[in-house]
Scaffold this motif. Structure first.
Motif, short mmCIF file in Angstrom:
data_model
loop_
_atom_site.label_atom_id
_atom_site.label_comp_id
_atom_site.label_asym_id
_atom_site.label_seq_id
_atom_site.Cartn_x
_atom_site.Cartn_y
_atom_site.Cartn_z
N PRO A 59 0.80 -1.23 0.00
CA PRO A 59 0.00 0.00 0.00
C PRO A 59 0.83 1.28 0.00
N ASP A 60 2.04 1.24 0.52
CA ASP A 60 2.88 2.43 0.52
C ASP A 60 3.23 2.88 -0.90
N PHE A 61 3.14 1.97 -1.86
CA PHE A 61 3.40 2.34 -3.24
C PHE A 61 2.39 3.40 -3.70
N ALA A 62 1.12 3.21 -3.35
CA ALA A 62 0.09 4.19 -3.73
C ALA A 62 0.39 5.55 -3.10
N LEU A 63 0.83 5.54 -1.86
CA LEU A 63 1.17 6.79 -1.19
C LEU A 63 2.36 7.46 -1.88
N MET A 64 3.32 6.68 -2.32
CA MET A 64 4.47 7.24 -3.03
C MET A 64 4.02 7.90 -4.33
N VAL A 65 3.11 7.25 -5.07
CA VAL A 65 2.60 7.82 -6.32
C VAL A 65 1.86 9.13 -6.01
N MET A 66 1.06 9.14 -4.96
CA MET A 66 0.34 10.36 -4.59
C MET A 66 1.31 11.47 -4.20
N ARG A 67 2.39 11.13 -3.53
CA ARG A 67 3.38 12.15 -3.16
C ARG A 67 4.06 12.73 -4.39
N VAL A 68 4.35 11.89 -5.37
CA VAL A 68 4.95 12.39 -6.62
C VAL A 68 3.97 13.36 -7.28
N MET A 69 2.70 12.98 -7.35
CA MET A 69 1.70 13.85 -7.98
C MET A 69 1.55 15.15 -7.21
N ALA A 70 1.52 15.07 -5.90
CA ALA A 70 1.37 16.28 -5.08
C ALA A 70 2.58 17.20 -5.25
N ARG A 71 3.78 16.63 -5.28
CA ARG A 71 4.98 17.45 -5.46
C ARG A 71 4.95 18.13 -6.82
N ARG A 72 4.57 17.39 -7.86
CA ARG A 72 4.52 17.98 -9.20
C ARG A 72 3.47 19.08 -9.28
N LEU A 73 2.33 18.89 -8.66
CA LEU A 73 1.29 19.92 -8.64
C LEU A 73 1.78 21.15 -7.89
N ARG A 74 2.43 20.95 -6.77
CA ARG A 74 2.97 22.07 -5.99
C ARG A 74 3.98 22.87 -6.81
N ILE A 75 4.85 22.18 -7.53
CA ILE A 75 5.85 22.85 -8.37
C ILE A 75 5.15 23.65 -9.48
N MET A 76 4.16 23.05 -10.11
CA MET A 76 3.44 23.75 -11.18
C MET A 76 2.72 24.98 -10.62
N ASN A 77 2.14 24.85 -9.45
CA ASN A 77 1.47 26.00 -8.83
C ASN A 77 2.46 27.12 -8.57
N GLN A 78 3.64 26.80 -8.06
CA GLN A 78 4.65 27.81 -7.79
C GLN A 78 5.14 28.47 -9.07
N ARG A 79 5.30 27.70 -10.13
CA ARG A 79 5.80 28.25 -11.40
C ARG A 79 4.80 29.16 -12.08
N TYR A 80 3.54 28.77 -12.06
CA TYR A 80 2.57 29.43 -12.92
C TYR A 80 1.52 30.24 -12.18
N ARG A 81 1.54 30.26 -10.87
CA ARG A 81 0.60 31.07 -10.11
C ARG A 81 1.08 32.51 -10.11
N PRO A 82 0.19 33.45 -10.36
CA PRO A 82 0.60 34.85 -10.27
C PRO A 82 1.05 35.15 -8.84
N GLN A 83 2.14 35.89 -8.73
CA GLN A 83 2.67 36.23 -7.41
C GLN A 83 1.72 37.25 -6.76
N SER A 84 1.33 36.96 -5.51
CA SER A 84 0.46 37.90 -4.81
C SER A 84 1.31 39.03 -4.24
N SER A 85 0.70 40.16 -4.08
CA SER A 85 1.44 41.33 -3.59
C SER A 85 1.08 41.63 -2.14
#
Length: 132
Positions: A105-131
């Motif tokens: 079952p930890d394999f599923a958690l590892m896949v979810m962590r990869v997806m969450a990390r990638r989503l977090r990176i995409m959010n940081q790259r493409y989210r407009p910076q708040s002022s």
């Protein structure tokens, strides 16, 4: 202990014989918009996740690509994957994935962590910076 990507390159005992895909440098594993049916574990080499001229991520041995195909079946590829070096990848179809999740079952958690990390990176790259 949570499975790390480097722990999943030896999956022979998890149901069936997974297919190995070999790529030459510059060869595509799949292209954005292709039908999706599997995820891949990078066994050797380096691949890049790209869309157009944008490189989203460089993935090395032990990493995974194409995971969205397993958790959201019936959708097309959201990016392309191209080999940066000679690469070998292990193809994991839905049946194999479900067997891996059942036995480890930890394999599923590892896949979810990869997806969450990638989503977090995409959010940081493409989210407009708040002022504020």
């Amino acid at each position: 202990m949570i499975a790390e990507p480097s722990d999943i390159t030896d999956i022979g005992g998890l149901g069936g014989t997974p297919e190995t895909v070999s790529l030459l440098p510059g060869e595509f594993l799949f292209r954005e918009g292709d039908d999706a049916h599997a995820l891949y574990v990078v066994k050797r080499g380096v691949v890049r996740v790209v869309s157009g001229s944008t490189v989203y991520e460089t993935v090395r041995a032990g990493g995974i690509v194409g995971e969205m195909a397993i958790v959201d079946p019936g959708t097309s590829r959201s990016a392309s994957v191209i080999a940066g070096t000679h690469a070998e990848l292990i193809e994991i179809d839905l049946a194999t994935f479900l067997g891996m999740v059942s036995k480890t079952p930890d394999f599923a958690l590892m896949v979810m962590r990869v997806m969450a990390r990638r989503l977090r990176i995409m959010n940081q790259r493409y989210r407009p910076q708040s002022s504020w």
